[in-house]
Design a protein around this motif. Structure first.
Motif, PDB file in Angstrom:
ATOM      1  N   CYS A   1      20.537  47.695 -42.346  1.00 31.78           N
ATOM      2  CA  CYS A   1      19.279  47.851 -42.416  1.00 31.78           C
ATOM      3  C   CYS A   1      19.282  50.279 -42.433  1.00 31.78           C
ATOM      4  O   CYS A   1      18.563  50.510 -42.991  1.00 31.78           O
ATOM      5  N   THR A   2      20.691  50.154 -41.554  1.00 33.31           N
ATOM      6  CA  THR A   2      20.625  51.769 -41.847  1.00 33.31           C
ATOM      7  C   THR A   2      21.653  52.865 -42.291  1.00 33.31           C
ATOM      8  O   THR A   2      21.354  54.008 -42.804  1.00 33.31           O
ATOM      9  N   SER A   3      22.567  52.574 -42.801  1.00 35.78           N
ATOM     10  CA  SER A   3      23.711  52.492 -43.428  1.00 35.78           C
ATOM     11  C   SER A   3      23.622  53.043 -45.009  1.00 35.78           C
ATOM     12  O   SER A   3      22.423  53.065 -45.404  1.00 35.78           O
ATOM     13  N   ARG A   4      23.819  54.757 -45.599  1.00 39.56           N
ATOM     14  CA  ARG A   4      23.534  55.023 -46.142  1.00 39.56           C
ATOM     15  C   ARG A   4      24.743  54.301 -48.130  1.00 39.56           C
ATOM     16  O   ARG A   4      24.157  54.488 -48.401  1.00 39.56           O
ATOM     17  N   HIS A   5      25.491  53.678 -47.078  1.00 40.32           N
ATOM     18  CA  HIS A   5      26.632  52.839 -48.302  1.00 40.32           C
ATOM     19  C   HIS A   5      25.648  51.388 -48.346  1.00 40.32           C
ATOM     20  O   HIS A   5      25.996  50.962 -49.216  1.00 40.32           O
ATOM     21  N   SER A   6      25.106  51.452 -48.016  1.00 39.55           N
ATOM     22  CA  SER A   6      23.761  49.542 -47.966  1.00 39.55           C
ATOM     23  C   SER A   6      23.095  49.498 -49.424  1.00 39.55           C
ATOM     24  O   SER A   6      22.678  50.386 -49.155  1.00 39.55           O
ATOM     25  N   ARG A   7      23.418  48.632 -50.092  1.00 45.16           N
ATOM     26  CA  ARG A   7      23.113  48.512 -51.816  1.00 45.16           C
ATOM     27  C   ARG A   7      21.416  47.630 -51.424  1.00 45.16           C
ATOM     28  O   ARG A   7      20.829  47.844 -51.662  1.00 45.16           O
ATOM     29  N   ASN A   8      21.453  46.653 -50.322  1.00 40.90           N
ATOM     30  CA  ASN A   8      20.098  46.258 -50.285  1.00 40.90           C
ATOM     31  C   ASN A   8      19.550  47.465 -49.685  1.00 40.90           C
ATOM     32  O   ASN A   8      17.610  47.734 -49.546  1.00 40.90           O
ATOM     33  N   ARG A   9      20.267  47.983 -48.589  1.00 40.50           N
ATOM     34  CA  ARG A   9      18.492  48.931 -48.209  1.00 40.50           C
ATOM     35  C   ARG A   9      18.099  50.063 -49.233  1.00 40.50           C
ATOM     36  O   ARG A   9      16.606  50.086 -49.300  1.00 40.50           O
ATOM     37  N   ARG A  10      19.477  50.477 -49.911  1.00 41.38           N
ATOM     38  CA  ARG A  10      18.807  51.443 -51.121  1.00 41.38           C
ATOM     39  C   ARG A  10      18.532  50.349 -52.481  1.00 41.38           C
ATOM     40  O   ARG A  10      17.135  51.206 -52.709  1.00 41.38           O
ATOM     41  N   ALA A  11      18.578  49.957 -52.418  1.00 39.92           N
ATOM     42  CA  ALA A  11      17.297  49.158 -53.167  1.00 39.92           C
ATOM     43  C   ALA A  11      16.296  48.233 -52.590  1.00 39.92           C
ATOM     44  O   ALA A  11      15.085  48.565 -53.978  1.00 39.92           O
ATOM     45  N   GLY A  12      15.744  48.373 -51.920  1.00 38.17           N
ATOM     46  CA  GLY A  12      14.897  48.910 -50.919  1.00 38.17           C
ATOM     47  C   GLY A  12      13.938  49.652 -51.250  1.00 38.17           C
ATOM     48  O   GLY A  12      12.775  50.038 -51.217  1.00 38.17           O
ATOM     49  N   TRP A  13      15.039  50.708 -51.156  1.00 37.57           N
ATOM     50  CA  TRP A  13      13.670  51.882 -51.084  1.00 37.57           C
ATOM     51  C   TRP A  13      14.088  52.536 -52.052  1.00 37.57           C
ATOM     52  O   TRP A  13      11.967  52.517 -52.597  1.00 37.57           O
ATOM     53  N   GLU A  14      14.072  51.696 -53.222  1.00 34.49           N
ATOM     54  CA  GLU A  14      14.115  52.324 -54.747  1.00 34.49           C
ATOM     55  C   GLU A  14      12.548  51.517 -55.133  1.00 34.49           C
ATOM     56  O   GLU A  14      11.423  52.011 -55.863  1.00 34.49           O
ATOM     57  N   ILE A  15      12.096  50.333 -54.677  1.00 37.31           N
ATOM     58  CA  ILE A  15      11.090  49.752 -54.643  1.00 37.31           C
ATOM     59  C   ILE A  15       9.979  49.877 -53.670  1.00 37.31           C
ATOM     60  O   ILE A  15       8.897  49.970 -54.459  1.00 37.31           O
TER      61      ILE A  15
END
Length: 338
Positions: free
Chosen positions: A249-263
């Motif tokens: 939920c916090t890492s810049r490496h997280s694909r899921n977090r990045r995907a959520g950010w884009e959405i």
């Protein structure tokens, strides 16, 4: 010892690096011959893990049969949706008596099975004696750069978990054991849903309060479904639960977090997946968890709203409003999973 790593993405490459640093010879299986040739020539995974020099003991191959010759352990590092396909192709030439360590984190979409259950349907129940799940907060980018990492391995058989622990543990990779295979697998899979939600919060522009609330209440949902499916609730307070949840939920490496950010910024799911360019496990897992929650009558409001944003066109702001205006409830009773 010789080992095979199936999957040439970032996680498979990092695990191959780790084993080679411990002195093992590693066959790294990738799908395309050109990819194997590039890995062997450049000693670097330019697409998925640039900047990490692979030891000479790592040999890439596009032949599944060659990768499995004479190995004592097979580490699966393919996306969860490809696990059954790869296992089905590998099993006829699988080395007798070899251990299987699965580093994938997800649930099968069509059957809603955990990956150990998928393994049992393809390899037989008796083969579960040699099956180990690997989970915990472990971004490949940090493991391959020898940053301190702690993970957990779980198996139906204690000796198999301890064997995997001994195999993987080193100065920068600490491994714990846990007998709760159900909980370890579910924790590793379900945290990706909450990471999507956390990314959506960030994309909208919400602050730390919202993200902290989402992570905390998300852990409650994970544990609630996990206990319903037979997991030990204590597992979700450990590395496969809160540990993996925090890092995803916090890492810049997280694909899921990045995907959520884009959405959260307004992109569609299709646009988001194209932008990320790699597998986002949380998308499929959200579908599975949503269906399980409906069937088992388990309260998972964050999962429900995330599902509606991903697949029903609900706006992220409306989803947040729905969560905030839910009926009053008591925190302590819910944490008890009563």
């Amino acid at each position: 010892m010789r080992a095979a790593v199936l999957g040439g993405g970032s996680w498979g490459t990092a695990l191959a690096y780790l084993l080679a640093r411990k002195g093992y010879r590693v066959n790294l299986w990738v799908r395309r011959k050109e990819e194997a040739e590039e890995l062997n020539r450049c000693r670097e995974n330019l697409r998925y893990l640039p900047g990490v020099c692979l030891p000479e003991k790592v040999v890439a191959t596009a032949s599944l049969e060659d990768s499995l010759q004479g190995v004592e352990v097979v580490i699966c590092a393919v996306p969860s949706h490809a696990f059954r396909e790869v296992l089905r192709a590998a099993w006829p030439v699988f080395p007798s008596g070899a251990y299987v360590i699965n580093g994938a984190k997800g649930l099968e979409l069509e059957t809603r099975l955990r990956l150990s259950q998928v393994f049992a349907t393809e390899a037989g129940e008796e083969a579960l004696e040699r099956y180990v799940a690997l989970s915990g907060p472990s971004h490949a980018e940090e493991v391959a750069r020898e940053q301190p990492t702690a993970v957990v391995v779980a198996s139906h058989r204690w000796e198999a978990a301890e064997w995997a622990q001994e195999l993987l543990m080193c100065s920068f990779f600490r491994v714990y054991t846990n007998p709760d295979l159900v909980g370890v697998e579910l924790g590793g899979a379900l945290k990706n849903i909450i990471a999507l939600g956390t990314g959506i919060c960030e994309g909208i522009g919400f602050g730390d309060n919202a993200k902290a609330a989402l992570m905390t209440r998300g852990l409650t949902e994970i544990a609630r479904l996990g206990v319903r499916l037979g997991a030990n609730p204590l597992t979700f307070t450990g590395l496969a639960g809160v540990g993996d949840l925090i890092v995803t939920c916090t890492s810049r490496h997280s694909r899921n977090r990045r995907a959520g950010w884009e959405i959260g910024k307004g992109k569609s799911l299709q646009e988001t997946l194209a932008a990320v360019g790699m597998v986002v496990e949380g998308v499929r897992t959200t579908k599975v968890a949503y269906t399980l929650a409906q069937e088992l009558k388990v309260k998972m409001p964050i999962t429900v709203e995330t599902y509606r944003v991903l697949f029903e066109g609900l706006s992220p702001l409306e989803a947040a409003r729905n969560l905030m205006l839910r009926a009053r409830t008591r925190e302590i009773e819910e944490i008890g999973y009563c």
